[in-house]
Design an enzyme around this catalytic site. Sequence first.
Site, PDB file in Angstrom:
ATOM      1  N   GLU A  59     -16.696 -23.604  18.500  1.00 39.26           N
ATOM      2  CA  GLU A  59     -15.596 -24.470  18.026  1.00 39.26           C
ATOM      3  C   GLU A  59     -16.080 -25.569  17.233  1.00 39.26           C
ATOM      4  O   GLU A  59     -16.868 -26.377  17.729  1.00 39.26           O
ATOM      5  CB  GLU A  59     -14.643 -25.061  19.195  1.00 39.26           C
ATOM      6  CG  GLU A  59     -13.720 -23.975  19.864  1.00 39.26           C
ATOM      7  CD  GLU A  59     -12.452 -24.699  20.546  1.00 39.26           C
ATOM      8  OE1 GLU A  59     -12.239 -25.708  20.125  1.00 39.26           O
ATOM      9  OE2 GLU A  59     -12.364 -24.061  21.673  1.00 39.26           O
ATOM     10  N   GLU A  72     -14.354 -24.974  27.714  1.00 38.48           N
ATOM     11  CA  GLU A  72     -14.271 -26.440  27.941  1.00 38.48           C
ATOM     12  C   GLU A  72     -14.160 -26.952  29.327  1.00 38.48           C
ATOM     13  O   GLU A  72     -13.234 -27.623  29.669  1.00 38.48           O
ATOM     14  CB  GLU A  72     -13.365 -27.030  26.804  1.00 38.48           C
ATOM     15  CG  GLU A  72     -13.790 -26.914  25.409  1.00 38.48           C
ATOM     16  CD  GLU A  72     -12.991 -27.691  24.458  1.00 38.48           C
ATOM     17  OE1 GLU A  72     -11.874 -28.259  24.842  1.00 38.48           O
ATOM     18  OE2 GLU A  72     -13.512 -27.905  23.046  1.00 38.48           O
TER      19      GLU A  72
HETATM   20  O1  AHR Z   1      -9.292 -25.874  18.734  1.00 42.04           O
HETATM   21  C1  AHR Z   1      -8.281 -26.583  19.414  1.00 42.04           C
HETATM   22  C2  AHR Z   1      -8.624 -27.040  20.865  1.00 42.04           C
HETATM   23  O2  AHR Z   1      -9.964 -27.662  20.869  1.00 42.04           O
HETATM   24  C3  AHR Z   1      -8.956 -25.646  21.638  1.00 42.04           C
HETATM   25  O3  AHR Z   1      -7.953 -25.362  22.505  1.00 42.04           O
HETATM   26  C4  AHR Z   1      -9.775 -26.497  22.866  1.00 42.04           C
HETATM   27  O4  AHR Z   1     -10.861 -25.572  23.172  1.00 42.04           O
HETATM   28  C5  AHR Z   1     -10.659 -27.593  21.996  1.00 42.04           C
HETATM   29  O5  AHR Z   1     -10.588 -28.891  22.680  1.00 42.04           O
END
Ligand code: AHR
Length: 503
Positions: free
Chosen positions: A292, A173
């Site tokens: 994610e 990210e």
């Molecule tokens: O999954 C929780 C968080 O969400 C992770 O650390 C990050 O990559 C995202 O913003």
Amino acid sequence: MLSASVTIDPAFVVGPVRPRTFGSFVEHLGRSVYTGLHDPGHPTADADGFRGDVVELTRELGVSTVRYPGGNFVSGYRWEDGIGPVEQRPRRLDLAWHSTDPNLVGVDEFMRWCARAGVEPMMAVNLGTRGVQEALDLLEYCNVPGGTEWSDLRRANGAQDPYRITMWCLGNEMDGPWQIGHKTAYEYGRLAAETARAMRMVDPDLELVVCGSSGSQIPTFGEWEHTVLTEAYEHVDHISAHAYYWEEDGDLASFLASAVDMDHFVDSVAATADAVRAAGKHTKRIHVSFDEWNVWYQKRAESRPPSGDDWPVAPVLLEDRYNVADAVVVGNLLISLLRHTDRVHAASLAQLVNVIAPIMTEPGGRSWRQTTFHPFALTARHAAGDVLRLAVDAPVQETAKFGPVPVLDAVATHDAETGSVVILAVNRSLTDDVALDVDLRGFPGLRVVEALTLSNPDHTWSATADDATSVLPRPNTTAKVSDDRAHVDLPPVSWSMIRLERI
Ligand code: AHR
């Protein structure tokens, strides 16, 4: 009762069901690792301190890959802290989650856990506070057979054979202003390209994931992918996508339609990647690693990290309790990922244990399945062969976020070897049953062998350690086939799996 119809044809193949669609994610965050995966005092713990009950649940969930060690955590992580004798490892501040990491688990322990759980690792390198050299050192430690400083150290630490990790994430990210070492798209694109180029000099067969956007609402969405891929296209294989959804201000209809955003997200990233491909005269295609995705109630207190002088080890963080509607959304997001199997080549449910997770644990005690566990486990178990494109005709429901949205969403898979067809469907109506009629003329002679529906008149029901079984997917006795047409009634706010086989 509303009516919807679906036509399935074996010729309308999107692509194969990819095992990597059923990946998950373990981050050094809250109780994900410590007291989640790792709990040395637990009665089922192995020599490394890993809980056997969690390994069993991970296997039952059907997880294929596990991304590690972050997440935001990785952007400040020094992987060398986590190797060698445990008692000599440093305790470090984790700036991402305002916690202390005791480094009891590092790359070697994680790789032993992967072997035990039967999952493929997906390793992330720190491109926040670190760069090309540290990524190369970690790669050498993991993948070089021996005869160099880092590879010999791995052997000295007990792993004679290289881990041969294939999937590597180039940071996490990096578009997010919250990220340690946040960069502009150009700065990150250059760093990712150089890191990837150097990593391939060590091992040309790696599959490399460059960071895309942290959400479709982030202001740089689209432009970020374009710039990053313009710099890194030839050096990478996948671009990541991250998305979290939650019910906001009681707007259940929009929440249930979250897959509309995921569809748009994947289509937009694929289009952007293809535009860079054309402009740069590249021949290969870049695929999406949706590494994610989940339901996450980000605004709730349990998502707020500690502050001030308090830097706890393994605090309770992001421990969302999922209800039935959340599970329906998770099932629908998997439908979206499968529908895009031509472009989405990997995905990770974020996360696996305790932190926005399908598996929950008590320190030293019980573990249990959240509602979201079930659609994931059933989809991972039953989806097989090829994903089919469906023709869906369904009434619409108005939503504040997405306008009119079909109440029914579905995908089907067809296993040409066994002849079995699996239909995964959600009824997103808040109030009405949907009578679903499926035209199976392309598959003569199928019958229903299993039909399961997850629903409850109270869609806010959540599992607890004391009661994780009151609302499980139950046999749907309305499912039947006659004259090559399947029929099934789907209750409101529900997820279903219908498996059909040849007589
Ligand atoms: O999954 C929780 C968080 O969400 C992770 O650390 C990050 O990559 C995202 O913003």
